[in-house]
Design a protein around this motif. Sequence first.
Motif, PDB file in Angstrom:
ATOM      1  N   LYS A  91       0.613  -0.782  -0.059  1.00  0.00           N
ATOM      2  CA  LYS A  91       0.242  -0.023   0.108  1.00  0.00           C
ATOM      3  C   LYS A  91       0.641   1.598  -0.363  1.00  0.00           C
ATOM      4  CE  LYS A  91      -3.875  -2.859   1.668  1.00  0.00           C
ATOM      5  NZ  LYS A  91      -4.647  -3.069   0.260  1.00  0.00           N
ATOM      6  N   MET A 134      -0.280  -1.090   7.520  1.00  0.00           N
ATOM      7  CA  MET A 134      -0.733   0.370   7.479  1.00  0.00           C
ATOM      8  C   MET A 134      -1.780   0.573   8.816  1.00  0.00           C
ATOM      9  SD  MET A 134      -3.726   0.450   4.251  1.00  0.00           S
ATOM     10  CE  MET A 134      -4.897   1.515   5.031  1.00  0.00           C
ATOM     11  N   HIS A 135      -2.640  -0.449   8.467  1.00  0.00           N
ATOM     12  CA  HIS A 135      -4.082  -0.179   9.259  1.00  0.00           C
ATOM     13  C   HIS A 135      -3.265   0.521  10.973  1.00  0.00           C
ATOM     14  CE1 HIS A 135      -6.717  -1.046   7.112  1.00  0.00           C
ATOM     15  NE2 HIS A 135      -6.608  -1.674   6.198  1.00  0.00           N
ATOM     16  N   ALA A 187      -3.114   3.413  11.168  1.00  0.00           N
ATOM     17  CA  ALA A 187      -4.698   4.425  10.803  1.00  0.00           C
ATOM     18  C   ALA A 187      -5.230   4.179  13.026  1.00  0.00           C
ATOM     19  CB  ALA A 187      -5.509   3.557  10.193  1.00  0.00           C
ATOM     20  N   ASP A 211      -8.374  -1.717   2.631  1.00  0.00           N
ATOM     21  CA  ASP A 211      -7.662  -0.838   2.291  1.00  0.00           C
ATOM     22  C   ASP A 211      -9.230   0.388   3.713  1.00  0.00           C
ATOM     23  OD1 ASP A 211      -6.088  -0.504   0.209  1.00  0.00           O
ATOM     24  OD2 ASP A 211      -7.213  -2.249  -0.246  1.00  0.00           O
ATOM     25  N   ALA A 212      -9.058   1.767   2.996  1.00  0.00           N
ATOM     26  CA  ALA A 212     -10.177   2.639   3.532  1.00  0.00           C
ATOM     27  C   ALA A 212     -10.733   2.104   3.645  1.00  0.00           C
ATOM     28  CB  ALA A 212      -9.472   4.155   3.250  1.00  0.00           C
ATOM     29  N   SER A 227      -9.669   8.460   2.862  1.00  0.00           N
ATOM     30  CA  SER A 227      -8.377   8.083   3.025  1.00  0.00           C
ATOM     31  C   SER A 227      -7.877   9.380   2.992  1.00  0.00           C
ATOM     32  CB  SER A 227      -7.992   7.308   1.836  1.00  0.00           C
ATOM     33  OG  SER A 227      -8.253   7.635   0.320  1.00  0.00           O
ATOM     34  N   TYR A 266       5.032   5.803  11.855  1.00  0.00           N
ATOM     35  CA  TYR A 266       4.661   6.456  10.435  1.00  0.00           C
ATOM     36  C   TYR A 266       5.765   6.161  10.155  1.00  0.00           C
ATOM     37  CZ  TYR A 266       3.673   9.418   6.375  1.00  0.00           C
ATOM     38  OH  TYR A 266       3.884   9.617   4.833  1.00  0.00           O
ATOM     39  N   SER A 295      -2.507   9.938   9.557  1.00  0.00           N
ATOM     40  CA  SER A 295      -1.531   9.364   9.994  1.00  0.00           C
ATOM     41  C   SER A 295       0.003   9.976  10.841  1.00  0.00           C
ATOM     42  CB  SER A 295      -1.569   7.908   9.860  1.00  0.00           C
ATOM     43  OG  SER A 295      -3.134   7.600   9.117  1.00  0.00           O
ATOM     44  N   MET A 346      -4.939   9.620   6.260  1.00  0.00           N
ATOM     45  CA  MET A 346      -3.658   8.893   5.480  1.00  0.00           C
ATOM     46  C   MET A 346      -3.020  10.162   6.377  1.00  0.00           C
ATOM     47  SD  MET A 346      -2.410   8.836   2.067  1.00  0.00           S
ATOM     48  CE  MET A 346      -3.970   8.036   1.471  1.00  0.00           C
ATOM     49  N   TRP A 361       0.601   4.689   2.073  1.00  0.00           N
ATOM     50  CA  TRP A 361      -0.193   5.716   3.292  1.00  0.00           C
ATOM     51  C   TRP A 361       0.095   6.606   3.531  1.00  0.00           C
ATOM     52  CZ3 TRP A 361      -4.709   5.109   3.833  1.00  0.00           C
ATOM     53  CH2 TRP A 361      -5.655   5.938   5.913  1.00  0.00           C
ATOM     54  N   SER A 363       4.300   1.657  -3.942  1.00  0.00           N
ATOM     55  CA  SER A 363       3.059   0.780  -3.911  1.00  0.00           C
ATOM     56  C   SER A 363       3.352  -0.180  -5.009  1.00  0.00           C
ATOM     57  CB  SER A 363       1.437   1.334  -4.172  1.00  0.00           C
ATOM     58  OG  SER A 363       1.347   2.193  -5.045  1.00  0.00           O
TER      59      SER A 363
END
Length: 337
Positions: free
Chosen positions: A20, A240-241, A244, A280-281, A189, A203, A196, A193, A22, A36
């Motif tokens: 991904k 990635m999650h 978030a 994903d988002a 998203s 990050y 984040s 992001m 992000w 990506s």
Amino acid sequence: MGSKLRPTEVTACTNIALIKYWGKSSLRHNFPAVGSLSLTLKEFTTKTKLLASNNSKDVFLLDNEPMEPPEVERVLKLLRAVPRRPPVHFSSSNSFPTAAGLASSASGGAAAVMAVWAGFSQRWEFPRIVQLALEFSGSAPRSLLGGFVILEPHRGRRRVEVRTVPSPLLEQLRVVVVECGKERKRILSREAMELSRKTSPYYSAWVKSHKSDLRAGLHALEKGDLEQLLEIMEHNTLKMHALAHTSRPPVIFWNSTSLALLHLIAEKRRQGWLGGFTLDAGPHVKIFTDRETAPRWVQLVRELPGVTQVMIASPGDPPQVIVEGEVWSWQEMLFCT
Ligand code: PMV
């Protein structure tokens, strides 16, 4: 003289990232902080029609309804690239739920840019098309190509490059898309992001470790090692999650159905099933698997509480462009001159 418009229709497939992106290194240019790797999906498309408007005003429709202001703004920004244009009737429709984490901005962006390029006969070269798609949405440039696609940012030159990645896995790969509810996204998203980037303590670790995920994904694709590809995809998805989840305030895209699915997929894999997940988002779970195993996953998950729809998707093609009723071989026009 102003730019003339020829009636144009573009169908673009969406794409789902295995590795991904992000976070952005430049908000103004919508420039991604990391690369990506995605798969374009044949059955999930956006069809965009671009015609001259019947009156002196622009008309923007999405799924037959007036478009929301943020979407109108994105299309207007794109149309600003065309000098002295007439008013347009711009209508898009998706073959799948809009703005629910099923990547409608990817296919929507690719279709919009190709429609404006072809309809107004603009002399843009591919890098310009990629750039305009990127400004529309970070994942849109990947929908300009078919199959597996890598997007790499070149920070110094402030541009991104997209290219197709050949792989022996392409023919056999399938994606079981499990829709986990009909709720629309609560946060875009691009907002999530940015949150984040600003607030998650993880990050910088994400950015630092991302290149090796991308390399591992590419390596698995080139070797044709599906198990290894699924492993790195899940790892990258969870990272990635995690960003978030650890933002302030936290962003949790999953719902209880998504979480139940993650456990079920892990359990089935322990029993020898082939498959790996990504999200994903939004709450929907995409299970990457092969052609033979995909129907088994569908049988397994379709009756689960909270699952509203299950579809099998296969690898997709680049956009189809039709101008005045004629199919354009646009790749020959852009790549062979
Ligand atoms: O295309 P955007 O800017 O809406 O962001 C998409 C982000 C993810 O789908 C979560 C990841 C990706 O690389 O597609």
